[in-house]
Design an enzyme around this catalytic site. Sequence first.
Site, mmCIF file in Angstrom:
data_model
loop_
_atom_site.group_PDB
_atom_site.id
_atom_site.type_symbol
_atom_site.label_atom_id
_atom_site.label_comp_id
_atom_site.label_asym_id
_atom_site.label_seq_id
_atom_site.Cartn_x
_atom_site.Cartn_y
_atom_site.Cartn_z
ATOM 1 N N GLU A 165 25.816 33.560 32.946
ATOM 2 C CA GLU A 165 25.094 33.764 34.210
ATOM 3 C C GLU A 165 25.126 35.209 34.685
ATOM 4 O OE1 GLU A 165 28.185 32.735 33.998
ATOM 5 O OE2 GLU A 165 29.031 34.341 35.217
ATOM 6 N N LYS A 178 33.160 25.304 31.677
ATOM 7 C CA LYS A 178 34.248 25.919 30.917
ATOM 8 C C LYS A 178 35.408 24.937 30.789
ATOM 9 C CE LYS A 178 33.709 30.674 32.680
ATOM 10 N NZ LYS A 178 33.544 31.472 31.457
ATOM 11 N N ARG A 184 24.636 38.070 33.159
ATOM 12 C CA ARG A 184 23.517 38.901 32.722
ATOM 13 C C ARG A 184 22.248 38.574 33.501
ATOM 14 N NH1 ARG A 184 24.150 36.849 26.687
ATOM 15 N NH2 ARG A 184 26.289 36.849 27.501
ATOM 16 N N ASP A 231 35.800 36.839 38.174
ATOM 17 C CA ASP A 231 34.467 37.103 37.627
ATOM 18 C C ASP A 231 33.615 37.978 38.560
ATOM 19 O OD1 ASP A 231 33.118 36.880 35.270
ATOM 20 O OD2 ASP A 231 32.038 35.037 35.808
ATOM 21 N N LYS A 272 28.712 43.123 38.734
ATOM 22 C CA LYS A 272 28.582 41.661 38.710
ATOM 23 C C LYS A 272 29.558 41.034 39.707
ATOM 24 C CE LYS A 272 29.778 37.748 35.692
ATOM 25 N NZ LYS A 272 30.268 37.326 34.357
ATOM 26 N N ASP A 300 26.690 29.313 31.231
ATOM 27 C CA ASP A 300 27.888 30.142 31.433
ATOM 28 C C ASP A 300 27.584 31.629 31.197
ATOM 29 O OD1 ASP A 300 30.466 30.783 32.022
ATOM 30 O OD2 ASP A 300 31.325 30.055 30.126
ATOM 31 N N ASP A 349 33.352 31.276 38.566
ATOM 32 C CA ASP A 349 32.477 30.873 37.469
ATOM 33 C C ASP A 349 33.012 29.602 36.820
ATOM 34 O OD1 ASP A 349 30.641 30.716 35.481
ATOM 35 O OD2 ASP A 349 31.447 32.383 34.301
#
Length: 458
Positions: A307, A235, A309, A246, A223, A305, A228
């Site tokens: 994102e 967030k 996956r 991230d 990933k 949030d 993020d």
Amino acid sequence: MSMIFAPLSSENRPYIQPAYLKDWGSISSKLHPHQQTMLKAQGFEPKAGSHTLLYDEKGSLEGVLFFEDETDPWAFGALVKALPVHTYRLKGELSHAPIALLSWLLAGYSYDRFKDARKPIASLEEPAGVDCASIMQQASATVLARDLINAPANVMGPAELEAQALILAAKHDAKCLSIVAEDLLEHNFPLIHIVGQASTRPPRLVQLEWGKSTDPKITLVGKGICYDTGGLDIKPSSAMAIMKKDMGGAATVMALAEMLMAAKCPVRLRVLLPIAENSIAGNAFRTGDVYRSRKGLSVEIGNTDAEGRLVLADALALSGEEETDLTMTFATLTGAARVAVGPDLVPFYTRDDDVQNALMQTASQTHDPLWPMPLWKPYEKWLESKIADLNSAPSQPFAGSVTAALFLEKFVSNTKTYVHFDLYAWNMRMRAGRPEGGELQAARAVFAYIMRRYGQEA
Ligand SMILES: [Zn+2]
């Protein structure tokens, strides 16, 4: 930053002698009388992980006694900044030498692109009886991952992360291809595109291929969310503060690929890095939107949030279009993983019990801790959507790391073994060999496992 041992020399260098607390009586009785007197005068009491300096009669440093901490082989690394600056030689054997020596090398790490905080530190002569080349290789892979993760998002956006993959590919004569921005739609990677579409720095899928086509094929997916914000489900500041990390999954995969290629592991390696920045703008994807994924499954966005996956789903679908022996995903995927096992352990998911056991074994041997988690089928119900094939983020507040893994599994096909790792990729505080900031997790354990699976001991 060079992560190496000093070359052997005939110079009379001060020594570091590892010792156990239980041996203190016999060790101290063999010291020179003036050393015994000095330690007594200092009131020295050995503790696990402690050390003491020993001087000769002229007052020059003769050596160091280091008391091993049987619960923490990393403790040896603390000496690097604690000892007077010299090149030392190891006298006697360290227990858990490979990890203690790795800790020594990594203790010299700092992220110094914007501030040179380096000070002269102690170094160690290449110790005998251990595979120094392998330890230095692991150290340099760790530094690669730490540097990538620690780089602030303004200098490590999607294009810069892609550039790092290109550098890695060039170093090992691997092929590297990227699909960028609108081309993602043309080549049918809609989920990678929607996650990154609100950023001025366009999303991309980077693919690196290496090795003989006749060798067993393994695919590592990482990933790569360069920053993020959480998207429209923004967030809070406290959670956003370290979101440059991230892309830790992509950094982990690059470090692991580097180790496998350097070791000439007999596999056909494919690295897939779905890379995007999850930003907020008028064209950001929304909670409640529904998109058709590469695999054909429609996905209702449960939370913007969640994102990671989504980008992994399209990469996994691509992976499944060819027969693969082993497929793995590495991702800083859920806060729930931290609630479950904290920052140090990496939870992992697989339906293959033998692989699970083998990974637990290499994790313990390499001191790179992993913990098995359940792919609990009944929770698949939580992924149901009223208007799409799947909901990306169930509204239930429980088992968030499990349901994320179950979501990913829906996009896996055509592979003998699938394993997913839910990483933290971060040290919360300074410890020996592990400064606060980005960290390589799981890669050393997985490297040892892959080398073993394909017929070589790491
Ligand atoms: Zn997120």
